[in-house]
Design a protein around this motif. Sequence first.
Motif, PDB file in Angstrom:
ATOM      1  N   VAL A 191       7.284   9.429 -81.609  1.00 53.55           N
ATOM      2  CA  VAL A 191       7.710  10.661 -82.148  1.00 53.55           C
ATOM      3  C   VAL A 191       6.576  11.649 -82.669  1.00 53.55           C
ATOM      4  CG1 VAL A 191       8.813  12.085 -83.817  1.00 53.55           C
ATOM      5  CG2 VAL A 191       9.720   9.915 -83.008  1.00 53.55           C
ATOM      6  N   ILE A 231      12.396  16.304 -88.553  1.00 53.95           N
ATOM      7  CA  ILE A 231      12.266  15.270 -88.556  1.00 53.95           C
ATOM      8  C   ILE A 231      13.463  14.433 -88.034  1.00 53.95           C
ATOM      9  CG2 ILE A 231      11.366  13.344 -89.713  1.00 53.95           C
ATOM     10  CD1 ILE A 231       9.413  15.414 -91.221  1.00 53.95           C
ATOM     11  N   LEU A 232      14.449  14.898 -88.514  1.00 50.51           N
ATOM     12  CA  LEU A 232      15.562  13.153 -87.985  1.00 50.51           C
ATOM     13  C   LEU A 232      16.158  13.497 -86.584  1.00 50.51           C
ATOM     14  CD1 LEU A 232      17.770  13.804 -91.179  1.00 50.51           C
ATOM     15  CD2 LEU A 232      16.826  12.058 -90.468  1.00 50.51           C
ATOM     16  N   CYS A 272      13.229  12.283 -84.364  1.00 46.58           N
ATOM     17  CA  CYS A 272      13.751  10.758 -84.415  1.00 46.58           C
ATOM     18  C   CYS A 272      14.978  10.692 -83.400  1.00 46.58           C
ATOM     19  CB  CYS A 272      13.542   9.919 -86.060  1.00 46.58           C
ATOM     20  SG  CYS A 272      12.009  10.315 -86.427  1.00 46.58           S
ATOM     21  N   TRP A 328      21.335   3.854 -84.045  1.00 46.82           N
ATOM     22  CA  TRP A 328      20.373   4.821 -85.236  1.00 46.82           C
ATOM     23  C   TRP A 328      21.019   5.685 -86.122  1.00 46.82           C
ATOM     24  CZ3 TRP A 328      16.914   8.193 -86.561  1.00 46.82           C
ATOM     25  CH2 TRP A 328      17.114   9.914 -86.528  1.00 46.82           C
ATOM     26  N   ARG A 377      19.140   6.125 -89.513  1.00 46.50           N
ATOM     27  CA  ARG A 377      19.303   7.664 -90.235  1.00 46.50           C
ATOM     28  C   ARG A 377      19.937   6.903 -92.068  1.00 46.50           C
ATOM     29  NH1 ARG A 377      24.343   9.750 -87.500  1.00 46.50           N
ATOM     30  NH2 ARG A 377      24.879   8.693 -89.639  1.00 46.50           N
ATOM     31  N   MET A 410      16.257   6.299 -93.771  1.00 49.65           N
ATOM     32  CA  MET A 410      16.132   7.530 -93.250  1.00 49.65           C
ATOM     33  C   MET A 410      16.963   8.899 -94.885  1.00 49.65           C
ATOM     34  SD  MET A 410      14.675   8.274 -89.363  1.00 49.65           S
ATOM     35  CE  MET A 410      13.955   9.553 -90.064  1.00 49.65           C
ATOM     36  N   ALA A 442      10.548   6.486 -91.057  1.00 52.61           N
ATOM     37  CA  ALA A 442      10.464   6.986 -89.524  1.00 52.61           C
ATOM     38  C   ALA A 442       9.160   6.220 -89.467  1.00 52.61           C
ATOM     39  CB  ALA A 442       9.831   8.943 -89.254  1.00 52.61           C
ATOM     40  N   TYR A 444       9.912   2.776 -88.159  1.00 50.78           N
ATOM     41  CA  TYR A 444      10.450   1.966 -86.490  1.00 50.78           C
ATOM     42  C   TYR A 444      10.227   3.234 -86.056  1.00 50.78           C
ATOM     43  CZ  TYR A 444      14.198   0.241 -89.467  1.00 50.78           C
ATOM     44  OH  TYR A 444      15.323  -0.413 -90.862  1.00 50.78           O
ATOM     45  N   PHE A 445       9.526   4.300 -85.961  1.00 54.23           N
ATOM     46  CA  PHE A 445       9.273   4.974 -85.100  1.00 54.23           C
ATOM     47  C   PHE A 445       7.164   4.957 -85.092  1.00 54.23           C
ATOM     48  CE2 PHE A 445      13.327   6.388 -85.920  1.00 54.23           C
ATOM     49  CZ  PHE A 445      13.239   7.007 -84.556  1.00 54.23           C
ATOM     50  N   VAL A 504       4.315   7.260 -84.459  1.00 53.09           N
ATOM     51  CA  VAL A 504       4.652   8.603 -85.112  1.00 53.09           C
ATOM     52  C   VAL A 504       3.303   9.255 -85.144  1.00 53.09           C
ATOM     53  CG1 VAL A 504       4.594  10.238 -87.351  1.00 53.09           C
ATOM     54  CG2 VAL A 504       6.344   8.422 -87.104  1.00 53.09           C
TER      55      VAL A 504
END
Length: 72
Positions: free
Chosen positions: A16, A28-29, A32, A46, A50, A53, A65, A68-69, A71
């Motif tokens: 992301v 941001i949501l 993602c 997801w 979410r 988050m 975030a 899990y991602f 960034v």
Amino acid sequence: MLHDTPYNPTTEKPVVKLIGQDGNAFMILGLCQRAAKKAGWTQEQWSTVRDEMMAGDYNNLLCVAMDYFDVE
């Protein structure tokens, strides 16, 4: 981080790109969510991330975030 990670731990986290993007929580949501969909996550996976988050403040959103991602 949740006990059941929504991605296979042997694969890389979805990427992301947040640098240079609007930093509000909804953006941001959305970024993602697109990355999760592109990575093949199910809607349930997801939704779980979410919800985590959104379970706290803005700093929580960013921390989850980053859990899990990948960034950038």
